[in-house]
Design an enzyme around this catalytic site. Structure first.
Site, PDB file in Angstrom:
ATOM      1  N   CYS A  41       0.861  -1.183   0.000  1.00  0.00           N
ATOM      2  CA  CYS A  41       0.000   0.000   0.000  1.00  0.00           C
ATOM      3  C   CYS A  41       0.894   1.228   0.000  1.00  0.00           C
ATOM      4  CB  CYS A  41      -0.873   0.003   1.253  1.00  0.00           C
ATOM      5  SG  CYS A  41      -2.094   1.328   1.286  1.00  0.00           S
TER       6      CYS A  41
ATOM      7  N   CYS B   1      -0.129   4.997   6.207  1.00  0.00           N
ATOM      8  CA  CYS B   1      -0.720   5.226   7.537  1.00  0.00           C
ATOM      9  C   CYS B   1       0.238   4.739   8.625  1.00  0.00           C
ATOM     10  CB  CYS B   1      -2.066   4.520   7.660  1.00  0.00           C
ATOM     11  SG  CYS B   1      -3.290   5.159   6.499  1.00  0.00           S
TER      12      CYS B   1
ATOM     13  N   GLY C 175      -4.010  -3.141   1.200  1.00  0.00           N
ATOM     14  CA  GLY C 175      -4.169  -2.195   0.093  1.00  0.00           C
ATOM     15  C   GLY C 175      -5.296  -1.204   0.270  1.00  0.00           C
ATOM     16  N   GLU C 176      -5.301  -0.210  -0.608  1.00  0.00           N
ATOM     17  CA  GLU C 176      -6.343   0.814  -0.614  1.00  0.00           C
ATOM     18  C   GLU C 176      -7.189   0.579  -1.879  1.00  0.00           C
ATOM     19  OE1 GLU C 176      -7.834   3.286   1.107  1.00  0.00           O
ATOM     20  OE2 GLU C 176      -8.945   3.536  -0.747  1.00  0.00           O
TER      21      GLU C 176
ATOM     22  N   SER D 123     -13.633  -0.505   2.192  1.00  0.00           N
ATOM     23  CA  SER D 123     -13.054   0.382   3.201  1.00  0.00           C
ATOM     24  C   SER D 123     -11.979   1.257   2.566  1.00  0.00           C
ATOM     25  CB  SER D 123     -12.455  -0.484   4.314  1.00  0.00           C
ATOM     26  OG  SER D 123     -11.910   0.320   5.329  1.00  0.00           O
TER      27      SER D 123
ATOM     28  N   SER E 207     -12.076   4.997   7.011  1.00  0.00           N
ATOM     29  CA  SER E 207     -11.177   4.926   8.158  1.00  0.00           C
ATOM     30  C   SER E 207     -10.886   6.345   8.612  1.00  0.00           C
ATOM     31  CB  SER E 207      -9.879   4.226   7.759  1.00  0.00           C
ATOM     32  OG  SER E 207     -10.189   2.936   7.289  1.00  0.00           O
ATOM     33  N   LEU E 208     -11.414   6.710   9.770  1.00  0.00           N
ATOM     34  CA  LEU E 208     -11.289   8.099  10.224  1.00  0.00           C
ATOM     35  C   LEU E 208     -10.155   8.225  11.235  1.00  0.00           C
ATOM     36  CD1 LEU E 208     -12.723  10.736   9.600  1.00  0.00           C
ATOM     37  CD2 LEU E 208     -14.329  10.255  11.453  1.00  0.00           C
ATOM     38  N   HIS E 209     -10.252   7.528  12.335  1.00  0.00           N
ATOM     39  CA  HIS E 209      -9.184   7.381  13.339  1.00  0.00           C
ATOM     40  C   HIS E 209      -8.759   8.642  14.077  1.00  0.00           C
ATOM     41  CE1 HIS E 209      -9.033   3.389  11.799  1.00  0.00           C
ATOM     42  NE2 HIS E 209      -8.245   3.606  10.786  1.00  0.00           N
TER      43      HIS E 209
ATOM     44  N   ASN F 253      -4.539  -3.083  16.709  1.00  0.00           N
ATOM     45  CA  ASN F 253      -3.636  -4.238  16.718  1.00  0.00           C
ATOM     46  C   ASN F 253      -2.209  -3.729  16.625  1.00  0.00           C
ATOM     47  OD1 ASN F 253      -5.352  -6.636  16.588  1.00  0.00           O
ATOM     48  ND2 ASN F 253      -6.054  -5.693  14.684  1.00  0.00           N
TER      49      ASN F 253
ATOM     50  N   CYS G 194      -4.655  -7.430  10.244  1.00  0.00           N
ATOM     51  CA  CYS G 194      -4.268  -6.223   9.530  1.00  0.00           C
ATOM     52  C   CYS G 194      -2.871  -6.276   8.927  1.00  0.00           C
ATOM     53  CB  CYS G 194      -4.408  -5.010  10.438  1.00  0.00           C
ATOM     54  SG  CYS G 194      -6.092  -4.744  10.966  1.00  0.00           S
TER      55      CYS G 194
HETATM   56  N1  SAH Z   1      -6.998   1.021   2.868  1.00  0.00           N
HETATM   57  C1  SAH Z   1      -8.289   0.751   3.392  1.00  0.00           C
HETATM   58  C2  SAH Z   1      -8.561  -0.705   3.731  1.00  0.00           C
HETATM   59  C3  SAH Z   1      -7.492  -1.491   4.416  1.00  0.00           C
HETATM   60  S1  SAH Z   1      -7.268  -1.313   6.138  1.00  0.00           S
HETATM   61  C4  SAH Z   1      -8.557   1.639   4.580  1.00  0.00           C
HETATM   62  O1  SAH Z   1      -7.692   2.398   4.959  1.00  0.00           O
HETATM   63  O2  SAH Z   1      -9.661   1.628   5.098  1.00  0.00           O
HETATM   64  C5  SAH Z   1      -8.730  -1.875   6.911  1.00  0.00           C
HETATM   65  C6  SAH Z   1      -8.972  -1.214   8.264  1.00  0.00           C
HETATM   66  O3  SAH Z   1      -7.999  -1.662   9.241  1.00  0.00           O
HETATM   67  C7  SAH Z   1      -8.835   0.288   8.214  1.00  0.00           C
HETATM   68  O4  SAH Z   1      -9.809   0.899   8.992  1.00  0.00           O
HETATM   69  C8  SAH Z   1      -7.473   0.507   8.816  1.00  0.00           C
HETATM   70  O5  SAH Z   1      -7.314   1.806   9.253  1.00  0.00           O
HETATM   71  C9  SAH Z   1      -7.465  -0.538   9.908  1.00  0.00           C
HETATM   72  N2  SAH Z   1      -6.152  -0.871  10.420  1.00  0.00           N
HETATM   73  C10 SAH Z   1      -4.966  -0.889   9.786  1.00  0.00           C
HETATM   74  N3  SAH Z   1      -3.969  -1.246  10.605  1.00  0.00           N
HETATM   75  C11 SAH Z   1      -4.533  -1.461  11.804  1.00  0.00           C
HETATM   76  C12 SAH Z   1      -4.028  -1.875  13.052  1.00  0.00           C
HETATM   77  N4  SAH Z   1      -2.740  -2.119  13.223  1.00  0.00           N
HETATM   78  N5  SAH Z   1      -4.901  -2.022  14.071  1.00  0.00           N
HETATM   79  C13 SAH Z   1      -6.226  -1.798  13.884  1.00  0.00           C
HETATM   80  N6  SAH Z   1      -6.757  -1.418  12.730  1.00  0.00           N
HETATM   81  C14 SAH Z   1      -5.935  -1.241  11.700  1.00  0.00           C
END
Ligand code: SAH
Length: 345
Positions: free
Chosen positions: A115, A119, A163-164, A195, A218-220, A294, A337
């Site tokens: 990817c 992030c 991936g995205e 997602s 994915s907002l976070h 995670n 993940c």
């Molecule tokens: N690229 C897309 C889909 C892949 S990630 C996206 O960003 O949504 C799928 C989800 O898992 C996303 O919400 C991502 O932010 C979350 N994610 C990625 N790594 C993570 C981790 N270590 N712990 C918890 N969630 C995680």
């Protein structure tokens, strides 16, 4: 290798019809071949017994029936969750996860090998992007799992693996059309979630397609400073533009967007963060999915404790925001993940 041959399995129905026309075959063959590829899911042209032998031969000369190879299959001893490590042509690996829910089996699949979104908390970002998956490879993950669990069925799909998906827009759209085609696998688009980290331009492009898929965003983080720190895409499209795109997506498709918020200790999990998130989403009727983070060993971020997660959820709910905590499945497989691919890759 087969790189110069056309993967028939990744062709949209109209593209298949075009190929048959070019090969001077009657139009009804499109439906026959489509069924062999997507319903009976054969792996050779010789198995397509209702096609003339000479035509099968010419197909085999110019086309392949590509997919993915299940390199490894791990089953959780806690809850039966199955993790697949899929091998692609050229050696890349991606993963899929099959989860049994009360309402049926749900399969999580990947859209890219690696990817490029970068992030800060995500294992898939660590090695950057290797390449986009082809339509045939995205579909191949579904078919490999479907064949593995038959006669049980896959009831829903989430595009939340490596991936995205919106960074591989064309192949993902072609995948959505193929997997839902009534002459093929026939899974309703209403049973698919996609997602995204928030590629605003592509959210608008997707809205134009009017697929009834569920968009998860994915907002976070509830403020731009923190979101930009965690998710570099936020420097291009800030939270206000993203939330507007989500609203417009809902208006175009009638499908409510859901938001993912992974709780990281001391980063985004304070009561003030919950209040800020509630203020952002107030009155929209959107759903928030809280994900216990995670931890990825290469990163410093850690998971919020249970009380903090519950307090965060409560803070949202008293402000009228519907929030659920994601159930964790397959915890013993050390594979959440993007981690499976890295430990093995
Ligand atoms: N690229 C897309 C889909 C892949 S990630 C996206 O960003 O949504 C799928 C989800 O898992 C996303 O919400 C991502 O932010 C979350 N994610 C990625 N790594 C993570 C981790 N270590 N712990 C918890 N969630 C995680």
């Amino acid at each position: 290798m087969s790189a110069d041959r056309l993967n028939l399995r990744g062709l949209a129905r109209t593209e298949l019809a075009g190929l048959l026309n070019e090969m001077e075959q009657p139009a009804y063959r499109a439906k026959q071949i489509f069924s062999w590829l997507h319903q009976k899911r054969v792996s050779t042209f010789d198995e397509m017994t209702n096609l003339p032998a000479s035509f099968r031969q010419s197909l085999a000369q110019r086309c392949t029936i590509g997919g993915v190879k299940v390199q490894k299959r791990l089953v959780s001893s806690i809850d039966g969750t199955v993790k697949y490590l899929y091998g692609l042509d050229g050696g890349d690996l991606v993963e899929g996860v099959l989860m049994g829910h009360r309402h049926g089996n749900s399969l999580c699949i990947s859209s890219q090998a690696g990817c490029r979104m970068g992030c800060a908390f995500c294992a898939s970002a660590l090695g950057g992007l290797s390449r986009n998956l082809t339509t045939g490879e995205i579909l191949g993950q579904v078919y490999a799992a479907a064949d593995d669990i038959a006669p049980e069925r896959i009831g829903s799909i989430v595009m939340m693996g490596v991936g995205e998906p919106l960074d591989n827009f064309e192949n993902v759209c072609r995948f959505l059309e193929l997997v839902s085609h009534p002459d093929g696998f026939g899974l309703s688009l209403r049973r698919i979630s996609l997602s995204t980290c928030g590629l605003v331009d592509e959210i608008y492009r997707l809205a134009e397609k009017k697929y009834p898929v569920t968009l998860s965003v994915s907002l976070h983080a509830a403020n731009d400073d923190l979101r930009s720190e965690l998710m570099p895409i936020n420097r291009k499209y800030g939270i206000a533009a993203l939330l507007k795109a989500c609203r417009d997506y809902f208006e175009a498709t009638g499908r409510r967007v859901s938001f993912e918020y992974s709780l990281m200790a001391g980063k985004n999990d304070a009561v003030t963060d919950a209040k800020a998130l509630a203020a952002l989403l107030k009155g929209r009727g959107d759903h928030v999915n809280l994900i216990p983070h995670n931890p990825v060993k290469e990163r410093a971020l850690t998971r919020s404790n249970r009380e903090t997660v519950l307090a965060f959820q409560k803070e949202l709910e008293i402000r009228g925001i519907n929030a659920t905590i994601r159930r964790e499945l397959g915890a013993d497989l050390d594979a959440a993940c993007g981690q499976l691919r890295r430990t093995d890759g």
